[in-house]
Motif scaffolding. Structure first.
Motif, PDB file in Angstrom:
ATOM      1  N   ASP A  50      -6.520   5.452   1.746  1.00  0.00           N
ATOM      2  CA  ASP A  50      -5.981   4.237   2.348  1.00  0.00           C
ATOM      3  C   ASP A  50      -5.629   4.530   3.804  1.00  0.00           C
ATOM      4  O   ASP A  50      -5.841   5.645   4.286  1.00  0.00           O
ATOM      5  CB  ASP A  50      -4.764   3.729   1.558  1.00  0.00           C
ATOM      6  CG  ASP A  50      -3.652   4.762   1.414  1.00  0.00           C
ATOM      7  OD1 ASP A  50      -3.561   5.689   2.262  1.00  0.00           O
ATOM      8  OD2 ASP A  50      -2.873   4.667   0.449  1.00  0.00           O
ATOM      9  N   GLU A  51      -5.095   3.537   4.485  1.00  0.00           N
ATOM     10  CA  GLU A  51      -4.779   3.718   5.913  1.00  0.00           C
ATOM     11  C   GLU A  51      -3.699   4.764   6.133  1.00  0.00           C
ATOM     12  O   GLU A  51      -3.724   5.495   7.123  1.00  0.00           O
ATOM     13  CB  GLU A  51      -4.393   2.386   6.563  1.00  0.00           C
ATOM     14  CG  GLU A  51      -5.585   1.518   6.910  1.00  0.00           C
ATOM     15  CD  GLU A  51      -6.649   2.269   7.716  1.00  0.00           C
ATOM     16  OE1 GLU A  51      -6.327   2.884   8.758  1.00  0.00           O
ATOM     17  OE2 GLU A  51      -7.827   2.254   7.291  1.00  0.00           O
ATOM     18  N   GLN A  52      -2.756   4.861   5.213  1.00  0.00           N
ATOM     19  CA  GLN A  52      -1.682   5.850   5.344  1.00  0.00           C
ATOM     20  C   GLN A  52      -2.231   7.279   5.260  1.00  0.00           C
ATOM     21  O   GLN A  52      -1.910   8.117   6.097  1.00  0.00           O
ATOM     22  CB  GLN A  52      -0.629   5.626   4.258  1.00  0.00           C
ATOM     23  CG  GLN A  52       0.585   6.516   4.400  1.00  0.00           C
ATOM     24  CD  GLN A  52       1.623   6.225   3.326  1.00  0.00           C
ATOM     25  OE1 GLN A  52       1.406   5.460   2.398  1.00  0.00           O
ATOM     26  NE2 GLN A  52       2.772   6.864   3.469  1.00  0.00           N
ATOM     27  N   THR A  53      -3.086   7.542   4.275  1.00  0.00           N
ATOM     28  CA  THR A  53      -3.655   8.890   4.176  1.00  0.00           C
ATOM     29  C   THR A  53      -4.643   9.151   5.311  1.00  0.00           C
ATOM     30  O   THR A  53      -4.755  10.275   5.793  1.00  0.00           O
ATOM     31  CB  THR A  53      -4.346   9.142   2.808  1.00  0.00           C
ATOM     32  OG1 THR A  53      -5.323   8.128   2.572  1.00  0.00           O
ATOM     33  CG2 THR A  53      -3.337   9.190   1.685  1.00  0.00           C
ATOM     34  N   GLU A  82      -4.365   8.010   8.381  1.00  0.00           N
ATOM     35  CA  GLU A  82      -3.539   8.316   9.544  1.00  0.00           C
ATOM     36  C   GLU A  82      -2.993   9.744   9.461  1.00  0.00           C
ATOM     37  O   GLU A  82      -3.033  10.502  10.428  1.00  0.00           O
ATOM     38  CB  GLU A  82      -2.388   7.314   9.636  1.00  0.00           C
ATOM     39  CG  GLU A  82      -1.605   7.403  10.919  1.00  0.00           C
ATOM     40  CD  GLU A  82      -0.567   6.292  11.002  1.00  0.00           C
ATOM     41  OE1 GLU A  82       0.611   6.630  11.193  1.00  0.00           O
ATOM     42  OE2 GLU A  82      -0.947   5.103  10.870  1.00  0.00           O
ATOM     43  N   ARG A  83      -2.505  10.121   8.285  1.00  0.00           N
ATOM     44  CA  ARG A  83      -1.936  11.449   8.097  1.00  0.00           C
ATOM     45  C   ARG A  83      -2.994  12.547   8.253  1.00  0.00           C
ATOM     46  O   ARG A  83      -2.792  13.536   8.958  1.00  0.00           O
ATOM     47  CB  ARG A  83      -1.256  11.552   6.731  1.00  0.00           C
ATOM     48  CG  ARG A  83      -0.396  12.788   6.589  1.00  0.00           C
ATOM     49  CD  ARG A  83       0.421  12.814   5.298  1.00  0.00           C
ATOM     50  NE  ARG A  83      -0.433  13.175   4.166  1.00  0.00           N
ATOM     51  CZ  ARG A  83      -0.699  12.387   3.127  1.00  0.00           C
ATOM     52  NH1 ARG A  83      -0.187  11.186   3.051  1.00  0.00           N
ATOM     53  NH2 ARG A  83      -1.488  12.798   2.149  1.00  0.00           N
TER      54      ARG A  83
END
Length: 194
Positions: free
Chosen positions: A77-80, A82-83
């Motif tokens: 997803d966007e969170q992973t 970005e990380r």
């Protein structure tokens, strides 16, 4: 004054950061050549290494790592995204040099397979100590991408080899104080057999 081997082992530190000063492939080849005297019981050493120092190589590797993370659902997803892109930007794009280590797989010989892992690990430790002697710092990582055999193929490793480590290398900032390392007391992990 050169440090003793004991002092080097005790004082060496892992570092995820370093100065941005470039490191030449020749410097890395010299360290690898010396590190190759790691113990191994077979005829031919069971390791290979790929060296990444140019901006083009870093970009190429970074793109393939992100694709690997997408393919293997490390990025979901966007969170992973970005990380992981931030982490790989620091680890790959921001590194003066990266060394990718692979070791030979011996499917039909468990003892030789263990020897391969142990010898390649000894090579990497030798490399770390030799780098420290030259005021270089490293970060030996087992990032998720090293488990991706498709990526190993894309990187040009032989099919009977697997990635075992990625190693970030840079010049140590001599103005920064060294962190103090602690270890468990010897009696917590070593004892006589009987």
């Amino acid at each position: 004054m050169k440090q003793s081997i004991s002092d080097t082992i005790i004082s060496r530190r892992t570092s995820k950061t370093s100065l941005d000063t470039p490191i030449s492939p020749e410097e890395i080849f010299t360290l690898l050549e010396k590190a190759s005297y790691a113990p191994y019981h077979g005829k031919n050493e069971p390791w290979v290494a790929k060296i990444v120092t140019t901006e083009a190589e870093k970009e190429w590797l970074y793109e393939r790592i992100i694709a690997s993370y997408e393919r293997n659902q490390v990025i979901i997803d966007e969170q992973t995204r970005e990380r992981m892109t931030a982490k790989m930007t620091r680890l790959i794009l921001g590194a003066p040099a990266t060394i990718l280590f692979a070791r030979e797989i011996f499917v039909d010989n468990p003892r030789k397979n263990y020897d391969s892992i142990e010898a390649t690990s000894a090579l990497i430790q030798n490399f770390s100590l030799l780098a420290w002697e030259q005021d270089l710092v490293g970060f030996w990582a087992t990032s998720p991408f090293i488990l991706d055999s498709t990526l190993a193929d894309e990187l040009g490793f032989p099919s009977n080899y697997e990635l075992i480590a990625n190693y970030r290398l840079g010049h140590r900032d001599l103005e920064q104080p060294l962190r103090t390392a602690t270890r468990q007391p010897i009696e917590n992990w070593a004892s006589s057999l009987l």
